[in-house]
Scaffold this active site. Structure first.
Site, PDB file in Angstrom:
ATOM      1  N   HIS A  55       0.821  -1.210   0.000  1.00 53.63           N
ATOM      2  CA  HIS A  55       0.000   0.000   0.000  1.00 53.63           C
ATOM      3  C   HIS A  55       0.858   1.264   0.000  1.00 53.63           C
ATOM      4  CE1 HIS A  55      -4.037   1.632   0.353  1.00 53.63           C
ATOM      5  NE2 HIS A  55      -3.598   2.510   1.235  1.00 53.63           N
ATOM      6  N   LYS A  97      -7.386  12.754  -7.707  1.00 51.41           N
ATOM      7  CA  LYS A  97      -6.795  11.477  -7.334  1.00 51.41           C
ATOM      8  C   LYS A  97      -7.912  10.536  -6.903  1.00 51.41           C
ATOM      9  CE  LYS A  97      -3.313   9.220  -4.436  1.00 51.41           C
ATOM     10  NZ  LYS A  97      -2.441   9.336  -3.240  1.00 51.41           N
ATOM     11  N   HIS A 101     -10.483   1.727  -0.761  1.00 54.28           N
ATOM     12  CA  HIS A 101     -10.662   1.343   0.645  1.00 54.28           C
ATOM     13  C   HIS A 101     -11.425   0.023   0.668  1.00 54.28           C
ATOM     14  CE1 HIS A 101     -10.185   3.711   4.600  1.00 54.28           C
ATOM     15  NE2 HIS A 101      -9.040   3.679   3.951  1.00 54.28           N
ATOM     16  N   HIS A 103     -10.476  -3.472   1.533  1.00 50.74           N
ATOM     17  CA  HIS A 103     -10.471  -4.371   2.686  1.00 50.74           C
ATOM     18  C   HIS A 103     -11.201  -3.766   3.883  1.00 50.74           C
ATOM     19  CE1 HIS A 103      -8.012  -6.727   0.180  1.00 50.74           C
ATOM     20  NE2 HIS A 103      -7.177  -7.232   1.071  1.00 50.74           N
ATOM     21  N   ARG A 122      -8.466  14.786   1.879  1.00 49.29           N
ATOM     22  CA  ARG A 122      -7.248  15.375   2.456  1.00 49.29           C
ATOM     23  C   ARG A 122      -6.109  15.408   1.442  1.00 49.29           C
ATOM     24  NH1 ARG A 122      -9.113  12.307   6.612  1.00 49.29           N
ATOM     25  NH2 ARG A 122      -7.530  10.675   6.377  1.00 49.29           N
ATOM     26  N   SER A 321      -5.559   6.977  12.685  1.00 48.28           N
ATOM     27  CA  SER A 321      -6.640   7.880  13.072  1.00 48.28           C
ATOM     28  C   SER A 321      -6.800   8.950  11.998  1.00 48.28           C
ATOM     29  CB  SER A 321      -6.325   8.537  14.418  1.00 48.28           C
ATOM     30  OG  SER A 321      -6.290   7.581  15.453  1.00 48.28           O
ATOM     31  N   GLN A 322      -8.032   9.313  11.760  1.00 50.72           N
ATOM     32  CA  GLN A 322      -8.341  10.193  10.632  1.00 50.72           C
ATOM     33  C   GLN A 322      -8.219  11.672  10.997  1.00 50.72           C
ATOM     34  OE1 GLN A 322      -9.559   8.694   7.265  1.00 50.72           O
ATOM     35  NE2 GLN A 322      -8.037   7.559   8.420  1.00 50.72           N
ATOM     36  N   ASP A 502      -6.096   6.398 -11.320  1.00 52.14           N
ATOM     37  CA  ASP A 502      -6.549   5.007 -11.384  1.00 52.14           C
ATOM     38  C   ASP A 502      -6.519   4.360 -10.011  1.00 52.14           C
ATOM     39  OD1 ASP A 502      -3.866   3.713 -10.871  1.00 52.14           O
ATOM     40  OD2 ASP A 502      -3.397   4.710 -12.751  1.00 52.14           O
ATOM     41  N   ASN A 540      -3.545   4.673  -7.309  1.00 56.78           N
ATOM     42  CA  ASN A 540      -3.484   3.819  -6.140  1.00 56.78           C
ATOM     43  C   ASN A 540      -3.476   2.375  -6.618  1.00 56.78           C
ATOM     44  OD1 ASN A 540      -6.057   2.305  -4.596  1.00 56.78           O
ATOM     45  ND2 ASN A 540      -4.386   2.855  -3.245  1.00 56.78           N
ATOM     46  N   SER A 542      -4.310  -1.527  -5.316  1.00 59.41           N
ATOM     47  CA  SER A 542      -4.925  -2.380  -4.298  1.00 59.41           C
ATOM     48  C   SER A 542      -4.815  -3.818  -4.775  1.00 59.41           C
ATOM     49  CB  SER A 542      -6.393  -1.995  -4.079  1.00 59.41           C
ATOM     50  OG  SER A 542      -7.010  -2.888  -3.167  1.00 59.41           O
TER      51      SER A 542
END
Length: 739
Positions: A55, A97, A101, A103, A122, A321-322, A502, A540, A542
Site C-alpha cells: 500500500h 486522485k 478502501h 479491505h 485530504r 486515526s483520521q 486510477d 493507487n 490495491s
C-alpha cells in the site's frame, strides 16, 4: 493484540511477529543484515512493516507502474505527490486522485467507505486545492443475499454520510454487481479540486531546524497496521480485524480543511510543506516529507496529541486515526500557525524538527526508540519482479463468438433493464448531496458529472469507468477499453479528456497468473492513455483482492477529468425534443462475449473478447466533440453495457420522450457491446450540417416522438414498449432487489 510491554529486538526476531505485521522473512533479513546491520527493535520493525507494505511502497507494482504514460504539456504534477495536477488555463489547475478502501469496507463497510472519502479529500486539499467534487466507483456481489445487501446499504451510507457532512458534492461514479466481488467488494473514491497555480503545495520537510507541526484530530488506536491489512490477502479470518479500520469525523475534517487552506493561502511565506497522515499514519507522512527533501527528522512522540492513554511508540506511529495532517513550517513562525488552528478549535503542536543528515529519529519518554535511515523507510523498500504466466482461463477460451437467439426482443429488453448493473442507481446516489456548493451542472445519471468553474465560462467533466468482465477475457484489450470508455463519457458530455487517475484492483501478485492480469492490463491502459493524450497523473494500487484464494476480476478503475472550455458545449445523454433525428456513431458488430446479455442468458461470461481498435475509437470521439463544439448535437450518450437498445432507452427516460426507429440489424445485435459508439440526437435545423460533418461514420435510425412509445423495427423483430413502463422497470429493479 499488541503487548503493552515492548518486545525486545531478539523477541521480535525469535517470535517472528513481524510476519503478522506484513514483513516476510526475507524482508526482515534484508532489514537486519543490509539496511540496519543490527536487529531492529519493536518500533523500528513496525515502521518498516508499514512503509514496506504494498500500500505504501508499491513493491510488487512499481515495475508495472513505470509502463504508464505520465507525460503531457498539461501536466503540472504527476505521480509522487498527494495528488496529480493538470493545467486548465488562466492560471488555474485541476487536482485529482482516486484511492481504494476495499479491505476496510469489507469488514466495516460504513467506516471503511466513509474514511476512504475522508482520506482522498485530504490528499486534494494538501496540494492547496479546494475540493469541488467527489465520485465513487463501487463493486459488489449479486444483490440477492443478506450480507451483500448489508454491505451495499452501509457503504452507500458511509459515502453519503461523510461527503454530505463536509459539503462536497458527489456528482458521479459507477456501480456494478457481479459474483466476482461477492466476498471482496471494491470501494474506490475519487476527489477533484481546483486551485490557482500559485497555491500549489508539496509534501516536503526542508530547512534544518524548521518545525514539524501535527494538526487535527488526536491519535487513537484505530487503524493500527491498516496499511499492512490493506496489502494482505483477504479471508474469513480478516473479518474480525475491525481494529484495523479507521473511524472518521467529517465535521472535524471540514474544520481541518478550512484551516489548512487558510494557512496555504494566507501564510504561504512560512509554510514549507504539508501532507496528509494517510496509510501508515505518522510514519508515512513524516518519512516521505523528509525523504523528498533529502533531510533528516527528529520527532518527540510525547508531544503527539493522544485520545487514549498509554499508547506505545509503535501505536503512535502506525495509528491511522483520521483527520490529521503534518506541516513543515519555518522555525519561529510556529505561533502564527497555531493561531489559525486554534481559531478552528483544532490541535496544532510542534512534535519535531528537520535535521541535518538522513536519519529518522524518534524519542519517547526521553529515550531514543527508533534511529533508521529515512530513505530506507520511504524509498528503499525491496522491489519485486514477479513471475508472469498467461492464465489457464485464457488458454482454454473458446474462439467462437456467443451468438444469442432472441425469441422475444421486447421481453429481452424488459429483462435487461432490470439487471442490477443496468438498472437505475438513483436509489443509491439519491442519498448523496450532488448540488451542495451550487456548481453542479450535470448530476449523477448522465455519462459524466459536470461542474462549473466559478467566475469563468469553463466546466469540468468527470467520470469513473471499468468493465472487469472485459479484462477477465482479455486483460490488455480490457485495459484499453477502460480508458476509452472513460474518454467516451467525457466527450459525450462536451469535454476534452485531460488525464486520468486510477485504482488498480487485482488479486495476489505472487501468483503468476494474477500478475499477468496486472501487467497486461497496464500495457493496455498505457497505450490508450498515450493515444488519447490523457496521462496518468495519480493513482493507487490495491492488490490481494482475493477471498479464500478466489480473486476478483481484474478491475483497474479509471477516473478521468475533461475540460469543457465553454459551458454552451455541455451535453447530456437525454433526448430533448420530439422530432429530433437519432443517429448511431460507429458500427455495430455481433460482439457478445463478456456482454451483459451473455451473462443474463447464460449466467456466466466466456470466449475471446471482441475486437477493439483504438484508432477508430479516437476518430469517433474527435468527430463527436467537433460536432458538439459546432453546436450540432442535442444529446449524446455512449453505448456500453446492455448495448444500443439499452442506450436508446436510457436516453428516452429523463424527458419521457418516445422514439420511432428502424435498422437493418437483427434485434440481437441491439444488445451487442461493440465499442466506439454513441447514440446522438440532432435537431432538424442542424441535421444537414451534422450529416455533412459525420458521414460516413453515422447511421440514421429515425426520430424522437411525443408519444409514450419506444418502437424500433429491426431486420427480424421489433422492440415495442411504453417508455413509461420501461422506465418503471428500470427505476424499480434495484430498490426491489435490495429490500
Amino acid at each position: 493484540m499488541l503487548k503493552k510491554q515492548p518486545l525486545s529486538p531478539t523477541d521480535v526476531r525469535d517470535s517472528k511477529v513481524y510476519r503478522d505485521w506484513g514483513l516476510t522473512d526475507a524482508e526482515y533479513q534484508l532489514l537486519t543484515d543490509k539496511v540496519l546491520q543490527r536487529l531492529p527493535n519493536e518500533t523500528e520493525t513496525g515502521l518498516f512493516s508499514g512503509m514496506w507494505s504494498e500500500h505504501c511502497s508499491y513493491k510488487n507494482s512499481k515495475p508495472v507502474l513505470k509502463k504508464f504514460w505520465t507525460q503531457g504539456e498539461q501536466v503540472l504534477e504527476g505521480p509522487g505527490e498527494g495528488a496529480g495536477i493538470i493545467d486548465i488555463g488562466d492560471g488555474q489547475a485541476v487536482v485529482f486522485k482516486a484511492e481504494s478502501h476495499n479491505h476496510p469496507s469489507a469488514v466495516e463497510p460504513y467506516e471503511g467507505a466513509a474514511t476512504g472519502v475522508g482520506g482522498i479529500i485530504r490528499d486534494i486539499f494538501s496540494m492547496g486545492a479546494r475540493p469541488i467534487a467527489l465520485l465513487d466507483s463501487l463493486r459488489f456481489g449479486e444483490p440477492t443475499d443478506a450480507h451483500t445487501k448489508y454491505l451495499i446499504s452501509q457503504v452507500v451510507a458511509g459515502i453519503g454520510g461523510y461527503g454530505n457532512c463536509i459539503g462536497i458534492p458527489t456528482i458521479g461514479g459507477d456501480t456494478v454487481f457481479d459474483a466476482s466481488y461477492q466476498k471482496n467488494p471494491l470501494v474506490n473514491a475519487m476527489c477533484v479540486g481546483i486551485l490557482d497555480q500559485a497555491d500549489i503545495q508539496k509534501g516536503q520537510a526542508t530547512g534544518i531546524g524548521n518545525a514539524v507541526i501535527y494538526v487535527g484530530a488526536k491519535t487513537g488506536r484505530d487503524g493500527i497496521n491498516g496499511a499492512s491489512f490493506a496489502s494482505a490477502e483477504f479471508n474469513d479470518a480478516n473479518e474480525t480485524q475491525r481494529s484495523a479500520v479507521q473511524v472518521g469525523d467529517p465535521f472535524m475534517e471540514k474544520l481541518l480543511m478550512e484551516a489548512c487552506l487558510e494557512v496555504i493561502h494566507e501564510h504561504r511565506d512560512v509554510l514549507i510543506g504539508i501532507q496528509d497522515m494517510g496509510a501508515a499514519g505518522l510514519v508515512s507522512s513524516s518519512a516521505e516529507m523528509a525523504s523528498k527533501a533529502g533531510s533528516g527528522l527528529s520527532l518527540n512522540l510525547d508531544l503527539v496529541p493522544q485520545r487514549e492513554t498509554g499508547m506505545t511508540p509503535f501505536e503512535l506511529m502506525l495509528s491511522e486515526s483520521q483527520e490529521r495532517m503534518l506541516l513543515c513550517v519555518k522555525a519561529g513562525a510556529e505561533a502564527e500557525i497555531y493561531q489559525v488552528f486554534e481559531k478552528y478549535g483544532l490541535d496544532a503542536v510542534t512534535i519535531g524538527k528537520v535535521t541535518a543528515g538522513h536519519q529518522y529519529q524518534l524519542f519517547h519518554h526521553g529515550k531514543l526508540v527508533a534511529d533508521v535511515p529515512v530513505d530506507a523507510l520511504a524509498t528503499k523498500a525491496p522491489v519485486y519482479e514477479r513471475e508472469k504466466k498467461r492464465p489457464t482461463r485464457l488458454n482454454h477460451q473458446s474462439h467462437h463468438q456467443f451468438m444469442p437467439r432472441l425469441v422475444d426482443a421486447t421481453g429481452t429488453l424488459k429483462k435487461m433493464l432490470q439487471q442490477p448493473t443496468i438498472a437505475s442507481k438513483a436509489s443509491l446516489y439519491g442519498t448523496y448531496d450532488s448540488q451542495v456548493q451550487t456548481n453542479t451542472v450535470v448530476k449523477p445519471g448522465s455519462d459524466a458529472g459536470v461542474i462549473r468553474i466559478r467566475h469563468t465560462d469553463k466546466a469540468l467533466a468527470v467520470t469513473t469507468d471499468v468493465n472487469g468482465r472485459y479484462l477477465y477475457l482479455n486483460p490488455r484489450v480490457g485495459g484499453e477499453i477502460a480508458v476509452a470508455e472513460a474518454a467516451r463519457n467525457i466527450v459525450a458530455s462536451g469535454g476534452q479528456p485531460l488525464g486520468i487517475t486510477d485504482c488498480l484492483n487485482y488479486g495476489n501478485p505472487e501468483k503468476p497468473e494474477q500478475f499477468y492480469d496486472l501487467d497486461e492490463s497496464a500495457m493496455g491502459i498505457a497505450r490508450a492513455c498515450q493515444l488519447f493524450n490523457t496521462p496518468v497523473i495519480s493513482g493507487n494500487v490495491s492488490l490481494n483482492n482475493e477471498s479464500n484464494g478466489e480473486a476478483i476480476y481484474p478491475t483497474p478503475m479509471i477516473g478521468m477529468v475533461g475540460l469543457i472550455k465553454h459551458q454552451k458545449d455541455i451535453t447530456t445523454s437525454d433526448f430533448k425534443h420530439a422530432g429530433d433525428a437519432v443517429y448511431v456513431l460507429g458500427t455495430t458488430e455481433a460482439d457478445f462475449n463478456g456482454s451483459e446479455l451473455q451473462k443474463m442468458l447464460t449466467g456466466t461470461i466466456s470466449g475471446e473478447l471482441f475486437d477493439f481498435d483504438l484508432v477508430t475509437e479516437n476518430r469517433n470521439q474527435r468527430l463527436l466533440l467537433t460536432a458538439i463544439q459546432k453546436g450540432l448535437v442535442a444529446s449524446a450518450h455512449d453505448v456500453s453495457e446492455g448495448g444500443l437498445i439499452t442506450t436508446i432507452a436510457e436516453s428516452c427516460f429523463p424527458q419521457n420522450i418516445g422514439v420511432e426507429l428502424a435498422s437493418d440489424l437483427p434485434a440481437a445485435n441491439f444488445f451487442a457491446e461493440t465499442q466506439s459508439r454513441f447514440v446522438i440526437s440532432v435537431t432538424p435545423a442542424q441535421q444537414a450540417a451534422f450529416e455533412s460533418l459525420m458521414e460516413p461514420y453515422v447511421t440514421y435510425l429515425g426520430r424522437t416522438t411525443a408519444t409514450d412509445r419506444l418502437h424500433v423495427q429491426t431486420a427480424d423483430q421489433a422492440f415495442d414498449i411504453k417508455v413509461s413502463f420501461a422506465k418503471q422497470l428500470w427505476e424499480g429493479a434495484l430498490p426491489c432487489l435490495l429490500k
